[in-house]
Design a protein around this motif. Structure first.
Motif, PDB file in Angstrom:
ATOM      1  N   ASP A  68      21.739 -16.878  -4.466  1.00  0.00           N
ATOM      2  CA  ASP A  68      22.866 -17.311  -3.650  1.00  0.00           C
ATOM      3  C   ASP A  68      23.976 -16.264  -3.739  1.00  0.00           C
ATOM      4  O   ASP A  68      24.378 -15.874  -4.829  1.00  0.00           O
ATOM      5  CB  ASP A  68      23.373 -18.669  -4.155  1.00  0.00           C
ATOM      6  CG  ASP A  68      24.388 -19.286  -3.216  1.00  0.00           C
ATOM      7  OD1 ASP A  68      25.495 -18.721  -3.089  1.00  0.00           O
ATOM      8  OD2 ASP A  68      24.090 -20.346  -2.635  1.00  0.00           O
ATOM      9  N   THR A  69      24.462 -15.805  -2.596  1.00  0.00           N
ATOM     10  CA  THR A  69      25.471 -14.746  -2.605  1.00  0.00           C
ATOM     11  C   THR A  69      26.860 -15.252  -2.989  1.00  0.00           C
ATOM     12  O   THR A  69      27.774 -14.448  -3.179  1.00  0.00           O
ATOM     13  CB  THR A  69      25.552 -14.061  -1.227  1.00  0.00           C
ATOM     14  OG1 THR A  69      25.811 -15.048  -0.217  1.00  0.00           O
ATOM     15  CG2 THR A  69      24.256 -13.343  -0.897  1.00  0.00           C
ATOM     16  N   THR A  70      27.028 -16.552  -3.105  1.00  0.00           N
ATOM     17  CA  THR A  70      28.313 -17.092  -3.562  1.00  0.00           C
ATOM     18  C   THR A  70      28.303 -17.338  -5.063  1.00  0.00           C
ATOM     19  O   THR A  70      29.247 -16.958  -5.773  1.00  0.00           O
ATOM     20  CB  THR A  70      28.639 -18.410  -2.835  1.00  0.00           C
ATOM     21  OG1 THR A  70      28.715 -18.154  -1.427  1.00  0.00           O
ATOM     22  CG2 THR A  70      29.974 -18.974  -3.313  1.00  0.00           C
ATOM     23  N   GLU A  85      21.551 -16.064   6.069  1.00  0.00           N
ATOM     24  CA  GLU A  85      22.838 -15.688   5.506  1.00  0.00           C
ATOM     25  C   GLU A  85      23.118 -16.536   4.269  1.00  0.00           C
ATOM     26  O   GLU A  85      22.848 -17.727   4.231  1.00  0.00           O
ATOM     27  CB  GLU A  85      23.938 -15.888   6.546  1.00  0.00           C
ATOM     28  CG  GLU A  85      25.309 -15.411   6.091  1.00  0.00           C
ATOM     29  CD  GLU A  85      26.356 -15.530   7.181  1.00  0.00           C
ATOM     30  OE1 GLU A  85      27.539 -15.290   6.892  1.00  0.00           O
ATOM     31  OE2 GLU A  85      25.985 -15.878   8.324  1.00  0.00           O
ATOM     32  N   GLY A  86      23.652 -15.900   3.249  1.00  0.00           N
ATOM     33  CA  GLY A  86      23.957 -16.613   2.011  1.00  0.00           C
ATOM     34  C   GLY A  86      22.909 -16.432   0.938  1.00  0.00           C
ATOM     35  O   GLY A  86      23.082 -16.914  -0.181  1.00  0.00           O
ATOM     36  N   LEU A  87      21.810 -15.705   1.247  1.00  0.00           N
ATOM     37  CA  LEU A  87      20.771 -15.426   0.263  1.00  0.00           C
ATOM     38  C   LEU A  87      20.490 -13.930   0.215  1.00  0.00           C
ATOM     39  O   LEU A  87      20.589 -13.232   1.224  1.00  0.00           O
ATOM     40  CB  LEU A  87      19.482 -16.174   0.590  1.00  0.00           C
ATOM     41  CG  LEU A  87      19.486 -17.697   0.464  1.00  0.00           C
ATOM     42  CD1 LEU A  87      18.148 -18.258   0.893  1.00  0.00           C
ATOM     43  CD2 LEU A  87      19.823 -18.134  -0.958  1.00  0.00           C
ATOM     44  N   THR A  88      20.108 -13.451  -0.965  1.00  0.00           N
ATOM     45  CA  THR A  88      19.692 -12.060  -1.136  1.00  0.00           C
ATOM     46  C   THR A  88      18.570 -12.014  -2.152  1.00  0.00           C
ATOM     47  O   THR A  88      18.450 -12.904  -3.003  1.00  0.00           O
ATOM     48  CB  THR A  88      20.864 -11.175  -1.613  1.00  0.00           C
ATOM     49  OG1 THR A  88      20.390  -9.838  -1.838  1.00  0.00           O
ATOM     50  CG2 THR A  88      21.449 -11.700  -2.921  1.00  0.00           C
ATOM     51  N   TRP A  99      29.613 -10.787  -3.936  1.00  0.00           N
ATOM     52  CA  TRP A  99      28.881 -10.244  -2.790  1.00  0.00           C
ATOM     53  C   TRP A  99      29.878  -9.754  -1.750  1.00  0.00           C
ATOM     54  O   TRP A  99      30.670 -10.521  -1.213  1.00  0.00           O
ATOM     55  CB  TRP A  99      27.986 -11.316  -2.205  1.00  0.00           C
ATOM     56  CG  TRP A  99      27.047 -10.830  -1.153  1.00  0.00           C
ATOM     57  CD1 TRP A  99      27.162 -11.007   0.195  1.00  0.00           C
ATOM     58  CD2 TRP A  99      25.833 -10.090  -1.359  1.00  0.00           C
ATOM     59  NE1 TRP A  99      26.099 -10.435   0.845  1.00  0.00           N
ATOM     60  CE2 TRP A  99      25.262  -9.858  -0.083  1.00  0.00           C
ATOM     61  CE3 TRP A  99      25.177  -9.613  -2.480  1.00  0.00           C
ATOM     62  CZ2 TRP A  99      24.071  -9.170   0.085  1.00  0.00           C
ATOM     63  CZ3 TRP A  99      23.989  -8.920  -2.315  1.00  0.00           C
ATOM     64  CH2 TRP A  99      23.447  -8.699  -1.051  1.00  0.00           C
TER      65      TRP A  99
END
Length: 230
Positions: A68-70, A85-88, A99
């Motif tokens: 999770d990018t948060t 969006e929101g994952l890497t 991020w």
């Protein structure tokens, strides 16, 4: 000449494969077969060939652990295709990274807060792990947890000579007789010991403040309690 691929339940194409010839019937295509006019080229790294609406398509294959990018928290991604969006697929290096613009970057404010908390904790730990005093002539080790500090102060307030616990240099703990003057000297030496540690912590935190002011994360990362010890 045609080639045969088998469609995995995930949609991934496996093959090409050679199917057995059934006597009297010839080659029988299973229900999950896809017949193509030519062999597919090798998929790019991190990609795989799939069937999308009956047609081969090269999709990203990022199945596995993603982050999770948060929050940086890991989870399992089971789909084919690009990450939403929101994952890497890149793990967060440290809890103080954030991020930014498609990559993890060190966040100066978070790093400053974490390093400050670490120095405060290291300082408190050093203060409460004990100190040496020569109040009895030879060096003895005195405990310095908060309860120990209160007990020592209580003996001073009493104004009386008193046995007080300490360890000799061989590590033997005993309640050894102390005069009131010796107890006060133990307290004075503890106070100096504690003050030196607090000053050391303050110097390190000033270094952190200066590095934060110019956004120098490398300088903040280099500030450590252990490296400052003389």
């Amino acid at each position: 000449m045609t080639v045969i691929y088998l469609i995995h339940p995930s949609g991934i194409l496996e093959g090409p494969v050679e199917l057995p010839i059934v006597p009297g019937l010839g080659t029988q295509l299973p229900f999950n077969a896809l017949e193509l006019n030519k062999v597919l080229p090798p998929a790019r790294v991190g990609h795989t060939w799939c069937v999308v609406n009956g047609v081969p398509e090269e999709l990203a294959d990022l199945r596995g652990e993603v982050y999770d990018t948060t929050t940086g928290e890991p989870s399992q991604f089971t789909q084919l295709g690009d990450l939403p969006e929101g994952l890497t697929d890149i793990p967060r290096p440290t809890p103080t990274h954030r991020w930014q613009a498609g990559a993890w970057a060190q966040d100066a404010s978070s790093l400053h807060a974490a390093k400050t908390a670490d120095i405060n904790g290291q300082c408190e730990g050093a203060i409460t792990t004990g100190f040496w005093s020569s109040a009895l002539g030879a060096r003895h080790l005195y405990s310095s947890q908060l309860d120990d500090q209160l007990n020592l102060m209580g003996v001073i307030v009493s104004g009386l000579d008193s046995p007080y616990a300490c360890r000799d240099e061989q590590g033997v703990k005993a309640f050894r007789p102390h005069t009131q003057a010796q107890v006060r000297r133990v307290w004075d030496e503890f106070t100096l010991f504690k003050l030196q540690l607090l000053q050391r912590a303050n110097n390190l935190k000033q270094q952190l403040d200066l590095a934060l002011a110019v956004g120098d994360c490398d300088a903040m990362a280099a500030v450590t309690w252990s490296d400052s010890q003389s």
